[in-house]
Design an enzyme around this catalytic site. Sequence first.
Site, PDB file in Angstrom:
ATOM      1  N   ASP A  98      60.598 -48.980-104.315  1.00 50.07           N
ATOM      2  CA  ASP A  98      60.306 -47.767-103.545  1.00 50.07           C
ATOM      3  C   ASP A  98      59.403 -48.152-102.382  1.00 50.07           C
ATOM      4  O   ASP A  98      58.820 -49.244-102.369  1.00 50.07           O
ATOM      5  CB  ASP A  98      59.636 -46.714-104.429  1.00 50.07           C
ATOM      6  CG  ASP A  98      59.825 -45.290-103.906  1.00 50.07           C
ATOM      7  OD1 ASP A  98      60.439 -45.108-102.831  1.00 50.07           O
ATOM      8  OD2 ASP A  98      59.359 -44.358-104.575  1.00 50.07           O
ATOM      9  N   ASP A  99      59.302 -47.254-101.414  1.00 51.54           N
ATOM     10  CA  ASP A  99      58.440 -47.525-100.271  1.00 51.54           C
ATOM     11  C   ASP A  99      56.970 -47.384-100.632  1.00 51.54           C
ATOM     12  O   ASP A  99      56.129 -48.144-100.178  1.00 51.54           O
ATOM     13  CB  ASP A  99      58.792 -46.622 -99.081  1.00 51.54           C
ATOM     14  CG  ASP A  99      58.745 -45.129 -99.392  1.00 51.54           C
ATOM     15  OD1 ASP A  99      58.593 -44.742-100.575  1.00 51.54           O
ATOM     16  OD2 ASP A  99      58.886 -44.329 -98.447  1.00 51.54           O
ATOM     17  N   ASP A 102      52.473 -42.896-104.626  1.00 52.40           N
ATOM     18  CA  ASP A 102      51.392 -42.039-104.149  1.00 52.40           C
ATOM     19  C   ASP A 102      50.599 -41.519-105.346  1.00 52.40           C
ATOM     20  O   ASP A 102      49.629 -42.133-105.769  1.00 52.40           O
ATOM     21  CB  ASP A 102      51.995 -40.904-103.317  1.00 52.40           C
ATOM     22  CG  ASP A 102      50.958 -40.056-102.599  1.00 52.40           C
ATOM     23  OD1 ASP A 102      49.803 -40.000-103.050  1.00 52.40           O
ATOM     24  OD2 ASP A 102      51.305 -39.432-101.590  1.00 52.40           O
TER      25      ASP A 102
END
Length: 165
Positions: A98-99, A102
């Site tokens: 994933d980027d 969070d």
Amino acid sequence: MSLPEKAFPVSWDQFHRDARALAWRLAGTNGRWQAIVCITRGGLVPAAVIARELGIRLIETVCIASYHDYSEQGELKVLKEISPSLLEEDGQNILIVDDLTDTGKTAAIVRAMMPKAHFATVYAKPKGRPLVDTFVTEVSQDTWIYFPWDLGFSYQKPIADGEIG
């Protein structure tokens, strides 16, 4: 739309460098991954870079919508599951990409699907960091990362603004 005080805009060049740096770190783990499962949409670009760099041909997606208005994380919705064949052995020898992690909510859902997979993100925030095995850059929880696909010379609303996805 003005940038928040702790904005971290990332250019295409920087993102490509960071995704390649992630590939270098992953290459050093001696992992022999059968496939990449990328979390869409943010994981698509780094998954392509990592697949090229590590010679991985099989790329699967798991589609989870969490940012419905591009400013706050909302209710998580799994829009597409992972192929059952990749879920065998709890994700052993599978690389999840994933980027960003969070809050860790999306990561927790995917980690539960594949507890033995190796989880890699380009960027990590403190709340999501414990769920990730490998990452490149950690940023503070109150930093907002602007990815290159969200930016032009100024913030660009998505063409299909208001639609789920």
